[in-house]
Design a protein around this motif. Structure first.
Motif, PDB file in Angstrom:
ATOM      1  N   UNK A 248       0.867  -1.174   0.000  1.00  0.00           N
ATOM      2  CA  UNK A 248       0.000   0.000   0.000  1.00  0.00           C
ATOM      3  C   UNK A 248       0.900   1.219   0.000  1.00  0.00           C
ATOM      4  N   UNK A 249       0.656   2.135  -0.923  1.00  0.00           N
ATOM      5  CA  UNK A 249       1.512   3.299  -1.052  1.00  0.00           C
ATOM      6  C   UNK A 249       0.834   4.531  -0.449  1.00  0.00           C
ATOM      7  N   UNK A 250       1.627   5.279   0.303  1.00  0.00           N
ATOM      8  CA  UNK A 250       1.136   6.541   0.855  1.00  0.00           C
ATOM      9  C   UNK A 250       2.226   7.585   0.702  1.00  0.00           C
TER      10      UNK A 250
ATOM     11  N   UNK B  99      -1.889  10.735   4.722  1.00  0.00           N
ATOM     12  CA  UNK B  99      -2.481   9.733   3.837  1.00  0.00           C
ATOM     13  C   UNK B  99      -2.486   8.363   4.490  1.00  0.00           C
TER      14      UNK B  99
ATOM     15  N   UNK C 234      -5.265   8.114   6.832  1.00  0.00           N
ATOM     16  CA  UNK C 234      -6.515   8.024   6.077  1.00  0.00           C
ATOM     17  C   UNK C 234      -6.733   6.596   5.583  1.00  0.00           C
ATOM     18  N   UNK C 235      -5.695   5.999   5.054  1.00  0.00           N
ATOM     19  CA  UNK C 235      -5.812   4.637   4.535  1.00  0.00           C
ATOM     20  C   UNK C 235      -6.115   3.656   5.656  1.00  0.00           C
TER      21      UNK C 235
ATOM     22  N   UNK D  29      -9.837   4.322   6.767  1.00  0.00           N
ATOM     23  CA  UNK D  29     -10.985   4.277   5.865  1.00  0.00           C
ATOM     24  C   UNK D  29     -11.041   3.077   4.945  1.00  0.00           C
ATOM     25  N   UNK D  30      -9.960   2.367   4.789  1.00  0.00           N
ATOM     26  CA  UNK D  30      -9.983   1.292   3.796  1.00  0.00           C
ATOM     27  C   UNK D  30     -10.104  -0.091   4.406  1.00  0.00           C
TER      28      UNK D  30
ATOM     29  N   UNK E  95      -7.757  -1.937   5.214  1.00  0.00           N
ATOM     30  CA  UNK E  95      -6.625  -2.762   4.811  1.00  0.00           C
ATOM     31  C   UNK E  95      -5.823  -3.185   6.044  1.00  0.00           C
TER      32      UNK E  95
END
Lengths: 135, 134
Positions: A31-33, A38, A41-42, A45-46, A48
């Motif tokens: 996963x790239x941030x 970010x 946020x990931x 909200x995701x 993952x």
């Protein structure tokens, strides 16, 4: 087997993209941030499931040491690897974390891979480590 | 069913540059495209996208949001690509702009979009289906 997931936090796309691709080729989900905001946020909200975070200790938006403190408090199951390029980062790391940067920038992809695998092996008894591809 | 980007005659996956400042949206689309066999480069801004293009990295198609922070938004990125890299198709997306307002590209996907629709459109534009219409 579900691949281990590495979150790669790196602002420079030209640095991040080849390292992310290398880790994918080695069997990791990546996963790239671009920065800490970010990344938060990931994570929020995701849904993952991140096993390991690799971040530049001197990230421009929020340095890696502060983010590591946040991760340790909010996501204690995630192993975090800081990458540093200058001596002062190690000194700062000593003030905030148990350990300083474990890999150096510019990244040596194989050393990054080894460090990720070492962290996963330490935490998970090698259960989630992808097979020895890419070496 | 969308065709896979890899074909028997082309083992190298097509590279899609996804440009969106919303990390969650970018991640979901990037994962969808990777699952379909594409190589995906993720950029947060038009500036990042231009930097990558100038680096010489392979890009076969650009999927970009219009509204992004920084000095280069999606419309400017599309104009730049059309001028400097005319062979690279651009798909723009936005939750605010409407297709009829755009002259930079004929390819526009309104937000929120269906991932299957975007995947099918990219596959079609790249000529990976029998009814390709580039």
């Amino acid at each position: 087997m579900t691949n281990s997931c590495v979150m790669l936090i790196e602002a420079d796309l030209l640095i991040r993209t080849p390292l992310a691709q290398y880790l994918r080729d080695c069997g990791f989900q990546v996963v790239e941030a671009f920065g800490a905001a970010e990344a938060r946020d990931i994570l929020a909200s995701t849904g993952v499931r991140v096993d390991t975070i690799l971040m530049d200790a001197d990230a421009p938006e929020e340095n890696g040491f502060m983010f590591k403190v946040w991760v340790r408090a909010n996501h204690p199951g995630i192993a975090m690897i800081l990458a540093g390029s200058i001596e002062r980062t190690a000194e700062k790391a000593g003030e905030l974390c148990e350990e300083g940067p474990a890999v150096s920038r510019p990244y040596d992809h194989k050393l990054v891979l080894q460090e990720i695998r070492r962290r996963l092996a330490t935490r998970n008894g090698n259960r989630d480590d992808p097979q020895n591809s890419g070496e | 069913m969308v065709s896979q980007p890899k074909t028997e005659t082309d083992a190298t996956p097509e590279c899609v540059l996804v440009v969106d400042d919303d990390a969650a949206i970018r991640l979901v689309l990037a994962d969808t495209l990777r699952d379909a066999g594409f190589c995906v480069i993720e950029a947060r801004s038009g500036t990042d996208a231009v930097s990558y293009l100038r680096s010489g990295g392979r890009v076969d198609l650009i999927f970009s949001d219009i509204q992004m922070p920084g000095s280069i938004d999606g419309l400017q990125l599309a104009r730049h690509v059309r001028a400097a890299y005319p062979a690279i198709p651009v798909i723009l997306t936005s939750g605010k702009y409407k297709a009829e307002y755009l002259d930079s590209t004929k390819n526009f996907v309104p937000k929120p979009y269906a991932l299957d629709h975007v995947l099918a459109l990219i596959t079609q534009i790249l000529g990976l289906t029998d009814n390709a219409d580039k």
